[in-house]
Each structure stands twice: as C-alpha cells, then as structure tokens.
Design a protein around this motif. Structure first.
Motif, PDB file in Angstrom:
ATOM      1  N   HIS A   1      35.616  50.235  30.388  1.00 22.92           N
ATOM      2  CA  HIS A   1      36.898  49.837  30.457  1.00 22.92           C
ATOM      3  C   HIS A   1      37.400  49.322  31.872  1.00 22.92           C
ATOM      4  O   HIS A   1      38.442  48.492  31.582  1.00 22.92           O
ATOM      5  CB  HIS A   1      37.656  51.111  29.890  1.00 22.92           C
ATOM      6  N   GLY A   2      37.106  49.997  32.909  1.00 24.04           N
ATOM      7  CA  GLY A   2      37.539  49.512  34.091  1.00 24.04           C
ATOM      8  C   GLY A   2      37.082  48.091  34.414  1.00 24.04           C
ATOM      9  O   GLY A   2      37.878  47.504  35.057  1.00 24.04           O
ATOM     10  N   ALA A   3      36.002  47.684  34.147  1.00 23.14           N
ATOM     11  CA  ALA A   3      35.362  46.585  34.294  1.00 23.14           C
ATOM     12  C   ALA A   3      36.261  45.291  33.514  1.00 23.14           C
ATOM     13  O   ALA A   3      36.711  44.470  34.292  1.00 23.14           O
ATOM     14  CB  ALA A   3      33.974  46.290  33.911  1.00 23.14           C
ATOM     15  N   GLU A   4      36.538  45.578  32.344  1.00 28.52           N
ATOM     16  CA  GLU A   4      37.383  44.767  31.568  1.00 28.52           C
ATOM     17  C   GLU A   4      38.947  44.611  32.087  1.00 28.52           C
ATOM     18  O   GLU A   4      39.334  43.660  32.425  1.00 28.52           O
ATOM     19  CB  GLU A   4      37.754  45.368  30.096  1.00 28.52           C
ATOM     20  N   LEU A   5      39.436  45.869  32.472  1.00 28.15           N
ATOM     21  CA  LEU A   5      40.829  45.794  33.424  1.00 28.15           C
ATOM     22  C   LEU A   5      40.777  45.032  34.585  1.00 28.15           C
ATOM     23  O   LEU A   5      41.799  44.162  34.895  1.00 28.15           O
ATOM     24  CB  LEU A   5      41.250  47.232  33.432  1.00 28.15           C
ATOM     25  N   THR A   6      39.603  45.269  35.170  1.00 32.91           N
ATOM     26  CA  THR A   6      39.657  44.494  36.787  1.00 32.91           C
ATOM     27  C   THR A   6      39.517  43.145  36.577  1.00 32.91           C
ATOM     28  O   THR A   6      40.176  42.378  37.054  1.00 32.91           O
ATOM     29  CB  THR A   6      38.506  44.969  37.546  1.00 32.91           C
ATOM     30  N   ALA A   7      38.635  42.634  35.393  1.00 33.14           N
ATOM     31  CA  ALA A   7      38.719  41.194  35.332  1.00 33.14           C
ATOM     32  C   ALA A   7      40.089  40.757  34.704  1.00 33.14           C
ATOM     33  O   ALA A   7      40.614  39.696  35.026  1.00 33.14           O
ATOM     34  CB  ALA A   7      37.431  40.885  34.126  1.00 33.14           C
ATOM     35  N   MET A   8      40.663  41.365  33.841  1.00 37.06           N
ATOM     36  CA  MET A   8      42.030  40.965  33.293  1.00 37.06           C
ATOM     37  C   MET A   8      42.952  40.818  34.608  1.00 37.06           C
ATOM     38  O   MET A   8      43.758  39.995  34.632  1.00 37.06           O
ATOM     39  CB  MET A   8      42.657  42.010  32.557  1.00 37.06           C
ATOM     40  N   GLY A   9      42.924  41.966  35.259  1.00 35.12           N
ATOM     41  CA  GLY A   9      43.704  41.844  36.383  1.00 35.12           C
ATOM     42  C   GLY A   9      43.634  40.764  37.324  1.00 35.12           C
ATOM     43  O   GLY A   9      44.690  40.195  37.862  1.00 35.12           O
ATOM     44  N   ALA A  10      42.454  40.384  37.769  1.00 40.80           N
ATOM     45  CA  ALA A  10      41.926  39.201  38.665  1.00 40.80           C
ATOM     46  C   ALA A  10      42.514  37.717  37.908  1.00 40.80           C
ATOM     47  O   ALA A  10      43.213  37.154  38.573  1.00 40.80           O
ATOM     48  CB  ALA A  10      40.553  39.122  38.715  1.00 40.80           C
ATOM     49  N   ARG A  11      42.330  37.707  36.582  1.00 40.26           N
ATOM     50  CA  ARG A  11      42.920  36.616  35.734  1.00 40.26           C
ATOM     51  C   ARG A  11      44.206  36.428  35.650  1.00 40.26           C
ATOM     52  O   ARG A  11      44.741  35.510  35.937  1.00 40.26           O
ATOM     53  CB  ARG A  11      42.209  36.733  34.490  1.00 40.26           C
ATOM     54  N   ARG A  12      44.944  37.637  35.744  1.00 38.91           N
ATOM     55  CA  ARG A  12      46.402  37.634  35.683  1.00 38.91           C
ATOM     56  C   ARG A  12      46.770  37.143  37.167  1.00 38.91           C
ATOM     57  O   ARG A  12      47.942  36.354  37.086  1.00 38.91           O
ATOM     58  CB  ARG A  12      47.105  39.074  35.401  1.00 38.91           C
ATOM     59  N   LEU A  13      46.355  37.673  38.156  1.00 34.55           N
ATOM     60  CA  LEU A  13      46.712  37.086  39.520  1.00 34.55           C
ATOM     61  C   LEU A  13      46.310  35.547  39.702  1.00 34.55           C
ATOM     62  O   LEU A  13      47.082  34.840  40.291  1.00 34.55           O
ATOM     63  CB  LEU A  13      45.939  37.924  40.338  1.00 34.55           C
ATOM     64  N   LEU A  14      45.221  35.244  39.207  1.00 29.93           N
ATOM     65  CA  LEU A  14      44.820  33.743  39.297  1.00 29.93           C
ATOM     66  C   LEU A  14      45.954  32.706  38.516  1.00 29.93           C
ATOM     67  O   LEU A  14      45.996  31.861  38.807  1.00 29.93           O
ATOM     68  CB  LEU A  14      43.219  33.522  38.949  1.00 29.93           C
ATOM     69  N   ALA A  15      46.267  33.419  37.294  1.00 28.73           N
ATOM     70  CA  ALA A  15      47.135  32.548  36.501  1.00 28.73           C
ATOM     71  C   ALA A  15      48.376  32.192  37.220  1.00 28.73           C
ATOM     72  O   ALA A  15      49.036  31.181  37.155  1.00 28.73           O
ATOM     73  CB  ALA A  15      47.410  33.332  35.260  1.00 28.73           C
ATOM     74  N   GLU A  16      48.741  33.026  38.292  1.00 33.87           N
ATOM     75  CA  GLU A  16      50.201  32.804  39.089  1.00 33.87           C
ATOM     76  C   GLU A  16      49.561  31.818  40.438  1.00 33.87           C
ATOM     77  O   GLU A  16      50.552  31.038  40.658  1.00 33.87           O
ATOM     78  CB  GLU A  16      50.477  34.030  39.728  1.00 33.87           C
ATOM     79  N   ALA A  17      48.433  32.183  40.894  1.00 28.62           N
ATOM     80  CA  ALA A  17      48.212  31.541  42.141  1.00 28.62           C
ATOM     81  C   ALA A  17      47.135  30.261  41.762  1.00 28.62           C
ATOM     82  O   ALA A  17      47.466  29.191  42.602  1.00 28.62           O
ATOM     83  CB  ALA A  17      47.425  32.578  42.915  1.00 28.62           C
ATOM     84  N   ALA A  18      46.255  30.171  40.923  1.00 32.38           N
ATOM     85  CA  ALA A  18      45.226  29.061  40.741  1.00 32.38           C
ATOM     86  C   ALA A  18      44.888  29.047  39.162  1.00 32.38           C
ATOM     87  O   ALA A  18      43.748  29.442  39.061  1.00 32.38           O
ATOM     88  CB  ALA A  18      44.061  29.386  41.650  1.00 32.38           C
ATOM     89  N   PRO A  19      45.998  28.697  38.596  1.00 32.88           N
ATOM     90  CA  PRO A  19      45.615  28.587  37.161  1.00 32.88           C
ATOM     91  C   PRO A  19      44.403  27.949  36.607  1.00 32.88           C
ATOM     92  O   PRO A  19      43.672  28.149  35.481  1.00 32.88           O
ATOM     93  CB  PRO A  19      46.800  27.823  36.384  1.00 32.88           C
ATOM     94  N   ASP A  20      43.787  26.964  37.244  1.00 33.40           N
ATOM     95  CA  ASP A  20      42.446  26.526  36.977  1.00 33.40           C
ATOM     96  C   ASP A  20      41.539  27.086  37.292  1.00 33.40           C
ATOM     97  O   ASP A  20      40.212  26.774  36.655  1.00 33.40           O
ATOM     98  CB  ASP A  20      42.460  24.982  37.772  1.00 33.40           C
TER      99      ASP A  20
END
Length: 782
Positions: free
Chosen positions: A323-342
């Motif tokens: 579960h933690g691995a899924e949350l960490t990947a989701m958190g990183a994607r959320r941050l990238l959506a703001e800073a580097a969507p590509d």
C-alpha cells in the motif's frame, strides 16, 4: 554532515554524479529543514579477475564467454573451486556481484561430464527461481554436452503433466523449500533417479532463511541429506548469500554440515554516495499523548522520487508495504503533475503479485529508460536483473542491514556514479541508523539466526523425517531429539521399535507443517462477498493482526476485517481503502520457568531464560499515514499463552537510587528502555520488530527486582533473544545511543514509543531510560 573516520571521503574538487544528485535534492528541501544527517562517499571498486579453472568443462566456459563473461571474478572462481573440490561453500558478496556463476560453473561442468548426474536448486521465491531458470536455459541452449540437462521448474504453479515429465527427465530441478518438504521428500521413491546421482544442491539467497522459517528450512535440508544418503549420494551444497556476519557459520547451521565461506568481493562498482535522511518533526501534528511525529517516510520518499525524476535520474524507491508503494508512486505523480506534467507517466508502482509478463515488462521499462521512477516493495530486492539505476531511495530501514545493502546495491549496477538515500521512519532503529551510519556501512552486519533445536519446530519435522525413512538411534542422538520423540510417542504419533522410530499408521505429518506461516494451526483470511481466500496467519498472531476492524493488506489491495472466528480458523474481510492503518494494543504478563545461562555484574544480572508469556489484545488504534492517532477502540479477545525464550536483566534498586531514578520514575524509565531495546534488537539479529516482544516491571515476582524482558514471539523461541543475550553490550549501547540521539523532549515514536504497547505508552520516561541504560552498561563493562 559527517566527520566519522570510518567513512570514505570523496574528492571535493570532482563531485560524483551521486553527489550532484544529492545536492539537487538538498536544493529542493523546504526552507528551515535540515534532513541530511550524514553523507558517505564510497569510492569505485575495480574488478579482480581470475582465470577459468582447469576442471571447468570447455563448452560451459565457451557459453559464458558467448554471454560476455571473458573471465570470472575472483570470488566466483574461488567458490566454484571449493565446490568442485567436494566441499560445501557459501559465497557472501554484494548485490550484482554475479554469485550465480559461482554455482552455475561447477554444476553445469558436472552435468556435462556425467550424463547421469543431477542437481537441485532452491530459492525462497518463485520469481527468483524463474529468473535463474531462464538464465540457465539461455546459457545451456547451444551446448551439446548439456542437451540432456532439461532444467525445469517444479513449484506450485507447475502442471501435473510437466511435473511428471520433470520427474522422469530433468537433471536440474528448480524448486523451493515448500515443494521439497511437501512433494520431493515424502515421495522420495518416485524421485529415485534424482537422488541416486545428486551431485549439487544450490541454496540461493540463503540469508533470507531466518527465524522459525529458517529453522524449518534447516531441518528440511537435513531431511534432504538423509534421503540422499539412503540412495548413496552425498551432494555438495553451494549457497549464495547477501553480505552477512559469519556467513560460514550461518550456512553450516542451515545445512547441518561444515561449510567454507568466500566473502572477498571481486566485482566492480562505480562510486556511490550514501545519504542518511531524517524527516523533520512536525509542529502541526501530534501523536499519542501529544508526542511529536515525523513527516512520514513514504511522503518524503515521494518528494525525493519526483525531484530525481525531474533530473532525469532512473530511480527506485523501496517502501515497506504494498500500500505504501502505491501511495509513494501516487504522491510522486501528483507532484510531477504540477512541476513536469510530461513526466507523470514515467513513474509507476511495482509489487509482488503481478503476472510474470507484467513484471518483466516493468523491469525492462525501468532498465531501458521508458520508466524513470518506480516505487516498489522488496519484490525487486532479490535477484532481479535491473541495471543502470542512478539512485535508490529506501523509505524506512528494511529490517536488516543485509536487505539495506541488497536494495542500495541496485544503484550504479553498470559502474557509473550513483546515489542511495535512507529516509528514516518514526522508529528507534531508524533514528539510530541515520545518526550512526557505521552500523550500515561498516562490517559486521547481522548474523542470520536460526534455531533448528526449537522443539516446536523439531517435533513436527522429526515426524516428517520418520515418515520418509525410520529414524535410527544414531540420528535421534545427532538431532538431540530423544525427549521430543518421547513426548510424541506419548501422543501416539510415533513408536520405538527394534530397528528405529516409526510413525504410527495414519500419521501424515507433512501437510500439517506450515514452514512459512508460524507454529500452530492457521487462520484463513477470506473475502466475505466472494469467498476468495487471501492468505493465512497463525492463530497466535491472529488476535493482533486480523481482529475486527483491522486493516489488512494483500497484494496492493486493502481490506478491513469484519469478524474473527478463532475456533473455526477463519477471518472474514471486505474490500475497503481507508485512509488509516491499525495497530493492536496488548497487555502482557511473563513468568520465568527456567534460567539457562546468567552473568552477574554486581548490581546488574543478565540472563537467558525460558518464559511463559500471556497475551491479551485489549484494543486497537487507527492512525493516519502522518502518524496522527485518530481514535482507539476496545476489543475483548481471548488470552493466549506462549512458551518461549527471553533475555532479561535485573537492576538492584540501590543502583537506581544512586543514579537519581526515584521509585516513582522507575516504571517509566524501564518501560522506555524496554521499548527502545525491542526496536534495536534487529540491528544484531535478522528479525523484525514484530518478531519479538517485551515486558518491564519495577518489581517482578520471579526476580524480586526491577526487571526488563525481551522475548521471542514464537513458541520455543526463534534464536533472537539468545542473540541479544550474547551481544547485550553492543545491543544496549545502540539502544542508549538511539534514545539519546532523538531530538524530542520527552519521547516519541522515533525513540521510546511503541505502536503496539498495551499500556498506551504510559508511563514512559525518556531521560530515565538513558540513565538506566548508562548504569547497566557501566556495570557490565560497556
């Protein structure tokens, strides 16, 4: 930063790629935070080669050269030489050091020289076994002398037709201890062709066989050796291990025979920057009793993963739970959506349970750069060939130094510079390690702990052995098992006859032994709506892990327990994805039943004892990922009694008076010292915090003194407490240092709070714990 003399200092004028990545992470750290506690610059290591041995079969050597291995590294040739000479050997070197060649070379040469010879390969996971089988198949596909080897997998997924074909034709069988226990040994007569000419047994990732599971495997390997002897074979064991302390001694305990060790790693690696990273205590959130909590390691790892992906660094983040691995990947994607969507689609999660094709696709995507960031459980820790990683983030110490090195070794596998970051969790052991990096980066690491003499393991395994072949008096003496067999005979399960010990008619012991699932009967975890069985847990642990309301993780899915029926052996769950996790609260009583060893140091006595522990789960907490406690619920669960092993120490009250710990402070000081000691024992023994427990009291009825116990959480013990007894000075020194290093004022989860304390972490006296540990260490000469 670090000034520790044991750490290699880098060349400040020529920063490595790993150091450049670390500097970029620091540049992205929020203002006012200083998470970096230590940095180690580990220089590149050159390769040390050897020539191919004279005994190696020419076609096997040619096959290795075709795959790009012009010459073996020194440790590969040394281990292969020892095995070819007829001696058992363990090769204990780092990740990506090519340990597989150390056993492939002697095994394939023997199979090429003798067309009737056979071999057996054992791995702890099916995925690792499949990877190694694939490598051997590719290696042997064009070798005429090995055309009859027919290397095959034999595991729970193998069809009936393939199992029959394998039994008749395969000369190198890739299996696991479970199938060896349940199929190959009880039906040994059907496998006579394998046993008669068995030359080698390969035990891969042998450091993973620890505790009760390791004790079962040790006895299964003894059963293998006695069955092989029955058919006239005496196979050589070749074991592969991550870097551990005393690998030769550990391997000898595992196989029950002398074993030489090879530990000098001849493989090259590029320069590596290792950073210790401690997230800050949060002002806006508090935990139990208002104690401060740290920013969650998974949250911190998500930010670091996103920053490294932006830098173009191929990065793997290890997280302790699916579960933690899924949350960490989701958190990183959320941050990238703001800073580097590509870059959002270039981050993924990886866990056990994926289909083999999906797993290989994801591994390939990470290796070739289509994916830049992956958050993973330890499914990617063992034996998976991923090269070219620039950085590894370890979100929370993975439980053993061996695992940390295994995970960190994924960085820089092609020889380039790389970065490894350990992000501390809210845990005493993590706190200690980020402030004492020598415990991670200097030898020795933990020893692998097994206890094949545990009567709760030995008894069922002896029944299995006797059902395979009657036990002779000499074997009973070798096992030290007369008392255990006598007890089994009184239960009507085995009978002494003139020619040995025979199981009684109708006794079929193999299916009743859960070699991975603990001791005692199992509770099945079943999804109520569908009837799907998700797994099992041993009955002793069920009240604490699958009580009503508990959150249960299974292969990335989250479930909540509805009902637990202990007598029927079933826990019913439903699918749900709550934002909290749960931790049970237990109350525990302990009494001494034997004192096996003790040492007196004036006002302090240390002992290794047999104990009877009585547990009762009384409630559970719901906790957010941030560490904040939402609420607490009461539970009324039955008592459970555990006969096990413990290490204890007693303190004369006069010594406590002398150091200023007044009678009203003694319970809190001992309680805090006990919690911290439980958290630090995994530093010395390959156990998890959940494998052990503890009790402290200002006046124990069996000792008449203030006493602290730390005990094994398995019937009969698992060897962890005994390890603590023999290494008590190092253990308690690390405990004291971890508590003192934590910057909180009065105690927190990073030092003296325990997530499963039945007393609600009350009372706890952090300063008193440091004083008590100082006094104990002074008395015992620490």
């Amino acid at each position: 930063m670090t000034g520790s003399p044991f750490l290699h200092s880098g060349d400040a004028t020529a920063p490595t790629y790993g150091r450049e990545l670390l500097d970029r992470l620091l540049a992205g750290t929020p203002t006012g935070e200083s998470p970096l506690t230590h940095v180690a610059e580990i220089p590149a290591r050159p390769a040390h080669h050897s020539d191919w041995p004279q005994w190696a079969h020419e076609e096997v050597v040619r096959a290795f050269r075709t795959q790009g291995v012009e010459r073996p590294w020194h440790h590969q040739a040394s281990a292969a030489d020892i095995a070819a000479g007829g001696e058992n050997v363990v090769v204990s070197t780092g990740t990506a050091s090519g340990k597989s060649i150390a056993y492939q070379l002697p095994v394939l040469s023997a199979l090429a020289d003798d067309p009737q010879a056979t071999a057996l390969y054992l791995s702890p996971t099916k995925a690792l076994g499949a990877d190694q089988l694939r490598a051997v198949t590719e290696l042997t596909s064009d070798i005429d002398a090995l055309s009859s080897v027919c290397a095959c997998a034999y595991d729970g997924d193998t069809s009936t037709e393939i199992r029959q074909w394998t039994r008749r034709h395969s000369r190198w069988i890739f299996t696991n201890p479970d199938m060896l226990h349940l199929s190959l040994l009880p039906a040994h007569a059907r496998w006579a062709r394998l046993w008669r000419r068995l030359r080698y047994v390969v035990v891969d990732e042998c450091h993973s066989y620890r505790g009760v599971f390791g004790s079962h495997v040790a006895l299964i390997l003894r059963r293998l050796r006695r069955v092989a002897r029955r058919y006239g074979a005496d196979p050589v064991f070749v074991l592969a291990s991550a870097t551990t302390a005393e690998p030769g001694a550990a391997a000898s305990r595992l196989i029950g025979a002398p074993c030489r060790e090879v530990t000098e790693d001849g493989s090259p690696h590029g320069p590596r920057t290792v950073a210790m990273w401690e997230p800050p205590l949060l002002r806006e959130l508090t935990g139990e009793h208002g104690a401060p909590v740290r920013r969650a390691a998974g949250t911190e790892a998500a930010r670091l993963l996103a920053d490294l992906v932006v830098e173009g660094a191929r990065t793997l983040a290890f997280v302790r739970s699916r579960h933690g691995a899924e949350l960490t990947a989701m958190g990183a994607r959320r941050l990238l959506a703001e800073a580097a969507p590509d870059l959002v689609d270039r981050v993924a999660a990886y866990r056990a349970g994926y289909l083999a094709e999906d797993r290989r696709d994801l591994e390939a995507a990470l290796s070739d750069g289509r994916l830049l960031g992956v958050a993973s459980t330890n499914a990617l820790e063992l034996g998976v060939d991923i090269a070219g990683l620039d950085a590894v983030i370890v979100a929370g110490f993975p439980g053993t130094v061996a695992s940390f090195r295994q995970q960190g070794g994924r960085a820089g596998r092609r020889g380039q510079g790389s970065l490894v970051v350990l992000v501390a969790r809210d845990d005493p052991l993590d706190t200690y390690l980020v402030h004492h990096p020598e415990a991670l980066l200097d030898r020795p690491v933990e020893a692998t702990v097994t206890d094949p003499n545990n009567p709760y393991v030995l008894g069922p395994q002896l029944l299995c052995a006797a059902s395979e072949l009657p036990l002779s008096d000499a074997e009973v003496e070798e096992f030290g098992a007369l008392d255990v067999l006598t007890a089994l005979a009184e239960q009507g399960l085995i009978r002494r006859r003139p020619h040995g010990w025979f199981v009684t008619p109708g006794t079929q012991p193999h299916g009743d032994v859960e070699i991975r699932g603990g001791i005692g009967h199992q509770v099945s975890i079943v999804e109520g709506d569908t009837g799907r069985m998700l797994g099992t847990v041993d009955a002793a642990r069920a009240p604490a892990t699958v009580h009503p309301g508990a959150v249960h993780l299974h292969q990335g899915e989250t479930f909540v327990v509805d009902e637990l029926y202990l007598e029927d052996g079933i826990a019913l769950v439903h699918a749900e994805d709550p934002e909290w996790s749960t931790s049970a609260r237990e109350i525990t009583d302990i009494c001494c039943v034997s004192v096996d060893e003790h040492r007196e140091f004036g006002p302090v006595t240390v002992a290794s004892v047999g104990v009877e522990v009585t547990h009762r789960v009384v409630g559970y907490l719901r906790r957010l990922p941030s560490g904040e406690v939402l609420d607490q619920f009461p539970l009324d669960m039955p008592e459970h009694t555990l006969d096990t092993r413990a290490v204890m120490y007693t303190i004369d009250p006069d010594l406590l008076d002398l150091i200023g710990v007044t009678p009203d402070r003694v319970p809190g000081a001992l309680h805090a010292a006990e919690h911290a000691a439980i958290g630090l024992l995994p530093l010395l023994a390959t156990c998890d915090r959940g494998d052990i427990g503890g009790v402290s009291t200002d006046l124990h009825p069996d000792t008449g003194l203030p006493t602290v116990f730390v005990y094994d959480g398995q019937p009969g013990g698992a060897g962890f407490a005994e390890r603590g007894y023999h290494r008590i000075t190092k253990w308690l020194t690390a405990t004291r240092d971890a508590v003192a290093a934590c910057e909180c004022a009065a105690g927190c989860p990073s030092c003296v709070y325990s997530p499963k304390c039945g007393n609600g972490n009350d009372p706890l006296d952090k300063a008193g714990a440091v004083a008590v540990l100082d006094a104990v260490l002074a008395a015992i000469g620490g």
